[in-house]
Design an enzyme around this catalytic site. Structure first.
Site, PDB file in Angstrom:
ATOM      1  N   GLY A 178       0.802  -1.217   0.000  1.00 26.98           N
ATOM      2  CA  GLY A 178       0.000   0.000   0.000  1.00 26.98           C
ATOM      3  C   GLY A 178       0.829   1.258   0.000  1.00 26.98           C
ATOM      4  N   GLY A 179       0.611   2.110   1.032  1.00 23.61           N
ATOM      5  CA  GLY A 179       1.247   3.420   1.092  1.00 23.61           C
ATOM      6  C   GLY A 179       0.266   4.517   0.710  1.00 23.61           C
TER       7      GLY A 179
ATOM      8  N   ASP B 112       2.729  -6.529   6.015  1.00 27.11           N
ATOM      9  CA  ASP B 112       2.378  -5.258   6.658  1.00 27.11           C
ATOM     10  C   ASP B 112       1.415  -4.536   5.726  1.00 27.11           C
ATOM     11  OD1 ASP B 112       2.755  -2.913   8.490  1.00 27.11           O
ATOM     12  OD2 ASP B 112       3.718  -2.046   6.710  1.00 27.11           O
TER      13      ASP B 112
ATOM     14  N   ASP C  38      -0.577  -1.288   4.665  1.00 28.81           N
ATOM     15  CA  ASP C  38      -0.572   0.179   4.797  1.00 28.81           C
ATOM     16  C   ASP C  38      -1.717   0.778   3.978  1.00 28.81           C
ATOM     17  OD1 ASP C  38       1.704  -0.347   6.197  1.00 28.81           O
ATOM     18  OD2 ASP C  38       2.981   1.059   5.128  1.00 28.81           O
TER      19      ASP C  38
ATOM     20  N   GLU D 167      -4.136   3.563   3.618  1.00 30.36           N
ATOM     21  CA  GLU D 167      -4.230   4.936   4.125  1.00 30.36           C
ATOM     22  C   GLU D 167      -5.366   5.692   3.410  1.00 30.36           C
ATOM     23  OE1 GLU D 167      -0.379   6.867   4.132  1.00 30.36           O
ATOM     24  OE2 GLU D 167       0.631   4.975   4.540  1.00 30.36           O
TER      25      GLU D 167
ATOM     26  N   THR E 247       3.183   8.606  13.521  1.00 28.40           N
ATOM     27  CA  THR E 247       3.193   9.798  14.373  1.00 28.40           C
ATOM     28  C   THR E 247       4.179  10.826  13.809  1.00 28.40           C
ATOM     29  OG1 THR E 247       4.542   8.401  15.835  1.00 28.40           O
ATOM     30  CG2 THR E 247       2.303   8.882  16.536  1.00 28.40           C
ATOM     31  N   TYR E 248       3.868  11.260  12.611  1.00 28.17           N
ATOM     32  CA  TYR E 248       4.618  12.299  11.911  1.00 28.17           C
ATOM     33  C   TYR E 248       3.693  12.899  10.867  1.00 28.17           C
ATOM     34  CZ  TYR E 248       5.605   7.827   9.510  1.00 28.17           C
ATOM     35  OH  TYR E 248       5.494   6.582   8.935  1.00 28.17           O
TER      36      TYR E 248
END
Length: 375
Positions: A98-99, A135, A137, A139, A210-211
């Site tokens: 993903g991403g 994993d 991701d 989003e 957390t960025y």
């Protein structure tokens, strides 16, 4: 005499077993270091003994739900990452899918047939490259902020996808090995599409992004990866402590929460001059700069002032002549975040992304704080 020696040998073996078990338990409980690695033209620089897990990014999803490596991701780079196990046999390598702006998740999770294609193809890639897990991701479920397809049904469908994927991974392991299943997530509105804590039962851990708390989409400058809230921030200003609290309050176990840290900064141009550029309106940039470029073009440049926010526990740079501000993490702020992770019993720290470090300066800080200190 023979009986005495036999008893001594038994005591020795028992003591050795207890020491081994104690060491294994300590290793399992010590905070983990997880690094995202992308493909790129430069040679791979990755000291495998400094990490616990590598997330190789990214595979993507087709409209029919199947997962594949796009043409711009070279299989040779993934093979090179896997080869790093020679330096650290305990290194775990997972494939991130993903991403940002990577779509087709909504379709992939929507039906049994699509979920089966997603699971079959992603596990086939996992086995092809001899990886240790997956994993995800996405989003973000139910949201179309990145221009991807979305549906209110994503929330439950994602839960079902993860549960079926977990079950399949367990079947693949056949009781002899455990394959990892993790996700990347953010708090607040971005987490409304997640059925917490139900999905946590299927996951080994959640990597919090957390960025990017401040950037091109926010109204003002700010600390894009603050640990705590700055008094100058708005009441709804985002920070790491608030994000962690969100997931803890939702019922996610502390040891399944990894704090995310950036190996890059956010840049702001045409910034208001009060507070050395902090929490001011800006009208240009909002982009990115790697830690490597910060080191070589900003930190020793007299036009750039270095500042530290005692409340937020992060640095920032200010160029009064050009009215430009840079928010970033440095060795000092990362050491503080590592201490925060240990103090609160969190799972560890994830960082984005390996290529943006400078001779592994930032990775060294995380490794020393989370690994060396635990020994």
């Amino acid at each position: 005499m023979a009986v005495f020696h036999r008893r001594c040998n038994l005591r020795t073996l028992l003591a050795a077993a207890l020491l081994s078990l104690s060491a294994a338990t300590a290793q399992a409980q010590s905070p983990r270091v997880i690094g995202y690695v992308m493909d790129g033209p430069a040679p791979l620089q990755l000291s495998a003994n400094k990490l616990d897990v590598v997330n190789f990014a990214f595979a993507v999803v087709r409209p029919d739900g199947s997962v594949y490596l796009p043409d711009y991701v070279a299989p040779a780079r993934l093979h090179a990452v896997v080869a790093k196990r020679a330096d650290n046999p305990s290194l775990q390598i997972v494939l991130s899918i993903g991403g940002w702006a990577a779509g087709n998740f909504s379709e992939a999770a929507a039906t049994d047939a699509a979920r089966t294609r997603f699971i079959d193809s992603s596990i086939a890639l996992m086995h092809q490259f001899k990886l240790d897990g997956l994993d995800i991701d996405w989003e973000y479920p139910t949201l179309g902020d990145a221009g991807i397809s979305h549906s209110p049904d994503d929330r439950h469908n994602f839960t079902v996808l993860l549960e079926q994927l977990r079950a399949r991974l367990d079947t693949e392991g056949a009781g002899k090995r455990h394959y990892l299943l993790t996700i990347a997530a953010a708090e607040g509105r971005a987490a409304e599409g997640l059925e917490l804590p139900r999905i946590a039962q299927s996951l080994d851990w959640i990597n919090l992004m957390t960025y990017d708390f401040y950037g091109s989409l926010t109204k003002t400058t700010g600390h894009h990866s603050a640990l705590s809230r700055s008094p100058l921030a708005s009441a709804d200003g985002r920070n790491t402590e608030a994000a962690v609290k969100y997931f803890l309050d939702a019922g996610v176990p502390a040891n399944k929460i990894n704090v995310g840290v950036p190996f890059y900064g956010r840049t702001f141009g045409d910034v208001g001059t009060d507070n050395h550029g902090r929490f001011q309106k800006f009208s240009s940039e909002g982009g990115f700069i790697s830690w490597r470029d910060i080191v070589h073009t900003r930190l020793n440049n007299p036009e750039w002032e270095q500042h530290w926010d005692e409340e937020a526990q992060v640095p920032w740079l200010w160029n009064p002549k050009e009215r430009r501000m840079v928010s970033y993490d440095d060795p000092r702020s990362l050491a503080i975040k590592a201490a925060y992770v240990k103090q609160h019993g969190l799972g560890g720290i994830m960082y984005w992304e390996q290529r943006q470090d400078d001779n592994e300066q930032l990775l060294d800080v995380l490794h020393k704080a989370l690994h060396d200190a635990a020994r």
